[in-house]
Structures are given as structure tokens and as C-alpha cells.
Design an enzyme around this catalytic site. Structure first.
Site, PDB file in Angstrom:
ATOM      1  CG  ASP A  76       2.568  -5.227   2.384  1.00  0.00           C
ATOM      2  OD1 ASP A  76       3.805  -5.341   2.366  1.00  0.00           O
ATOM      3  OD2 ASP A  76       1.976  -4.159   2.634  1.00  0.00           O
TER       4      ASP A  76
ATOM      5  CG  ASN B  73      -0.255  -0.004   2.509  1.00  0.00           C
ATOM      6  OD1 ASN B  73       0.420   0.967   2.857  1.00  0.00           O
ATOM      7  ND2 ASN B  73      -0.346  -1.105   3.244  1.00  0.00           N
TER       8      ASN B  73
ATOM      9  CB  SER C  26      -5.413  -4.999  -7.225  1.00  0.00           C
ATOM     10  OG  SER C  26      -4.714  -3.789  -7.042  1.00  0.00           O
ATOM     11  CB  THR C  27      -6.863 -10.421  -7.136  1.00  0.00           C
ATOM     12  OG1 THR C  27      -5.816 -11.238  -6.600  1.00  0.00           O
ATOM     13  CG2 THR C  27      -6.501  -9.962  -8.529  1.00  0.00           C
ATOM     14  N   GLY C  28      -6.861  -9.283  -3.770  1.00  0.00           N
ATOM     15  CA  GLY C  28      -7.208  -9.733  -2.423  1.00  0.00           C
ATOM     16  C   GLY C  28      -7.976  -8.639  -1.706  1.00  0.00           C
ATOM     17  CB  ILE C  29      -6.896  -6.490   1.108  1.00  0.00           C
ATOM     18  CG1 ILE C  29      -6.606  -7.631   2.106  1.00  0.00           C
ATOM     19  CG2 ILE C  29      -7.372  -5.241   1.843  1.00  0.00           C
ATOM     20  CD1 ILE C  29      -5.334  -7.485   2.919  1.00  0.00           C
ATOM     21  CE1 TYR C  30      -5.679  -1.785  -0.643  1.00  0.00           C
ATOM     22  CE2 TYR C  30      -4.177  -1.565  -2.482  1.00  0.00           C
ATOM     23  CZ  TYR C  30      -4.536  -1.263  -1.180  1.00  0.00           C
ATOM     24  OH  TYR C  30      -3.735  -0.424  -0.440  1.00  0.00           O
TER      25      TYR C  30
HETATM   26  N1  AR6 Z   1       2.061 -15.474  -1.777  1.00  0.00           N
HETATM   27  C1  AR6 Z   1       1.483 -15.171  -2.960  1.00  0.00           C
HETATM   28  N2  AR6 Z   1       0.273 -14.574  -3.065  1.00  0.00           N
HETATM   29  C2  AR6 Z   1      -0.361 -14.283  -1.900  1.00  0.00           C
HETATM   30  C3  AR6 Z   1       0.179 -14.562  -0.631  1.00  0.00           C
HETATM   31  C4  AR6 Z   1       1.468 -15.185  -0.592  1.00  0.00           C
HETATM   32  N3  AR6 Z   1       2.078 -15.478   0.544  1.00  0.00           N
HETATM   33  N4  AR6 Z   1      -0.717 -14.144   0.315  1.00  0.00           N
HETATM   34  C5  AR6 Z   1      -1.778 -13.642  -0.352  1.00  0.00           C
HETATM   35  N5  AR6 Z   1      -1.585 -13.735  -1.682  1.00  0.00           N
HETATM   36  P1  AR6 Z   1      -3.511  -8.949  -1.148  1.00  0.00           P
HETATM   37  P2  AR6 Z   1      -4.087  -6.462  -2.607  1.00  0.00           P
HETATM   38  C6  AR6 Z   1      -2.453 -13.330  -2.805  1.00  0.00           C
HETATM   39  O1  AR6 Z   1      -4.705  -8.813  -0.291  1.00  0.00           O
HETATM   40  O2  AR6 Z   1      -5.426  -6.991  -2.992  1.00  0.00           O
HETATM   41  C7  AR6 Z   1      -2.233  -5.432   2.121  1.00  0.00           C
HETATM   42  O3  AR6 Z   1      -2.743  -5.177   3.397  1.00  0.00           O
HETATM   43  C8  AR6 Z   1      -3.920 -13.185  -2.540  1.00  0.00           C
HETATM   44  O4  AR6 Z   1      -4.568 -14.460  -2.645  1.00  0.00           O
HETATM   45  O5  AR6 Z   1      -2.231  -9.413  -0.558  1.00  0.00           O
HETATM   46  O6  AR6 Z   1      -3.223  -5.845  -3.654  1.00  0.00           O
HETATM   47  C9  AR6 Z   1      -1.410  -4.287   1.592  1.00  0.00           C
HETATM   48  O7  AR6 Z   1      -0.670  -3.654   2.606  1.00  0.00           O
HETATM   49  C10 AR6 Z   1      -4.327 -12.272  -3.689  1.00  0.00           C
HETATM   50  O8  AR6 Z   1      -4.600 -13.035  -4.854  1.00  0.00           O
HETATM   51  O9  AR6 Z   1      -3.141  -7.571  -1.906  1.00  0.00           O
HETATM   52  C11 AR6 Z   1      -2.454  -3.383   1.028  1.00  0.00           C
HETATM   53  O10 AR6 Z   1      -3.031  -2.591   2.027  1.00  0.00           O
HETATM   54  C12 AR6 Z   1      -3.086 -11.430  -3.970  1.00  0.00           C
HETATM   55  O11 AR6 Z   1      -2.036 -12.049  -3.207  1.00  0.00           O
HETATM   56  C13 AR6 Z   1      -3.488  -4.336   0.480  1.00  0.00           C
HETATM   57  O12 AR6 Z   1      -3.327  -5.543   1.224  1.00  0.00           O
HETATM   58  C14 AR6 Z   1      -3.216  -9.993  -3.560  1.00  0.00           C
HETATM   59  O13 AR6 Z   1      -3.920  -9.923  -2.341  1.00  0.00           O
HETATM   60  C15 AR6 Z   1      -3.248  -4.654  -0.968  1.00  0.00           C
HETATM   61  O14 AR6 Z   1      -4.311  -5.429  -1.447  1.00  0.00           O
END
Ligand code: AR6
Length: 169
Positions: free
Chosen positions: A33, A23, A119-123
Site C-alpha cells: 500500500d 486497509n 494479507s500475507t504481510g502486515i495482516y
Molecule cells: N510489490 C509487491 N508486493 C509487495 C510489495 C511491493 N512493492 N511490498 C510488499 N509486498 P502487506 P497486508 C508484499 O503488508 O498483509 C498496509 O499497511 C508483501 O511481501 O503490504 O494485506 C495496509 O495499509 C506481502 O507478501 O499487506 C494495511 O494496513 C504482501 O505484499 C496492511 O498493510 C502483502 O503485505 C495490509 O496488510
């Protein structure tokens, strides 16, 4: 250039660089992250703090680079994807996150890079749409085949893995 798809944890991937879905604060968070900072140790956070002190927050679509700390990867490229709200501008911002990560990688002589599904998780970015944008941004990057040896797409969840698997066929 080899394009590889794996299902798993990006912190375990041996590549010159892994990309973090960070972020703008660069101070860590949940999801990938959190996993990267936990596995990589405190030096990565220290380097992020120094970057923020020097140049301010990392804007959406931009990227910065740190060492890989205790990770098998030599570097971590931290990029910030957009929060999904359904605005078409978000597609471009997501593409920029991949493109700016690649630019930074190439500037640092990186030959192998692994991306999570930014972006496909929390975002909450829709996974299929995000995969299309990611693959277009990376595979259409100018001269990518000459600049990199390998790009790895690391899918943590089954849904993303299946989407990438279909699209890469
Ligand atoms: N290895 C690979 N992919 C992963 C892992 C891992 N260990 N853990 C989760 N994923 P997200 P965003 C995948 O939420 O949506 C954070 O708080 C997950 O399944 O990690 O970009 C940051 O600080 C998903 O497909 O990131 C920001 O505030 C992908 O990683 C915010 O989340 C992205 O999910 C960013 O949100």
C-alpha cells in the site's frame, strides 16, 4: 488467458490494473500500500479520499478502483484483506478480496491484472493457505478465461514466490 508468476515490485508492473492490499480507511499505510501510493503519487490518495467521502470506508473483502496516477498501470484496484486471527471466516474474506477485485476489473473492461499476495504481510495470513485461496478464487472465477487476457501474481518475498511456483506447476 495467461497466468504469470513474477517476483518483484508490483508498482513496476505494466498491466491495465494492479491490485493494492489496502486497509479500510483507504488512506495508505505500509507494505505494498505504501509502495503504491509513493510510486503512484498524490492523485491516487485524492481519489481514495473522494471514494470514502462518497461511500464510506472499504469493508474487508470489498474493493474500489482509482486511476493509476503515475504508475505504469492504468488503474489501481484497492481491496482490503482480512487480518489473520485463525478464524475460518477469514478464508472467505480473503477469497472475496480477490473475487471483488476481479468483478470490478471486468466491469471496467480491464484485460490484464496483477495481484500482490494480499494479507500475507502486515495482516499475517499464513502464506501457503493464502496462496491456495488466491489461486482458487482467481482460477475458478466464472468464465475468467474469456473475460481476462492475463493475470499476474506478483510475489515480493522469496517464500511466497516459491509457494506459488510449486502450486502453479
Ligand atoms: N510489490 C509487491 N508486493 C509487495 C510489495 C511491493 N512493492 N511490498 C510488499 N509486498 P502487506 P497486508 C508484499 O503488508 O498483509 C498496509 O499497511 C508483501 O511481501 O503490504 O494485506 C495496509 O495499509 C506481502 O507478501 O499487506 C494495511 O494496513 C504482501 O505484499 C496492511 O498493510 C502483502 O503485505 C495490509 O496488510
Amino acid at each position: 488467458m495467461t497466468v504469470q508468476l513474477i517476483r518483484g515490485d508490483i508498482t513496476k508492473v505494466e498491466a491495465d490494473a494492479i491490485v493494492n492490499a489496502a486497509n479500510s480507511s483507504l488512506l495508505g499505510g505500509g507494505g505494498v500500500d505504501g509502495a503504491i501510493h509513493r510510486a503512484g503519487g498524490p492523485n491516487i490518495l485524492e481519489e481514495c479520499r473522494a471514494i470514502v467521502a462518497r461511500q464510506g470506508k472499504c469493508k474487508t473483502g470489498e474493493a474500489v478502483i482509482t486511476s493509476g496516477g503515475n504508475l505504469p498501470a492504468k488503474y489501481v484496484i484497492h481491496t482490503v484483506g482480512p487480518v489473520w486471527n485463525g478464524n475460518p471466516k477469514e478464508d472467505e474474506l480473503l477469497a472475496n478480496a480477490y473475487i471483488n477485485s476481479l468483478k470490478l476489473a471486468i466491469e471496467h473492461g480491464i484485460k490484464t491484472i496483477a495481484f500482490p499476495n494480499i494479507s500475507t504481510g502486515i495482516y499475517r495470513f499464513p502464506k501457503e493457505r493464502a496462496a491456495e485461496i488466491a489461486l482458487d478464487a482467481v482460477l475458478d472465477f466464472p468464465m475468467i478465461g474469456e473475460k481476462l487476457d492475463k493475470v499476474v501474481f506478483v510475489c515480493f518475498d522469496e517464500e511466497n514466490f516459491n509457494i506459488y511456483n510449486e502450486m502453479l506447476k
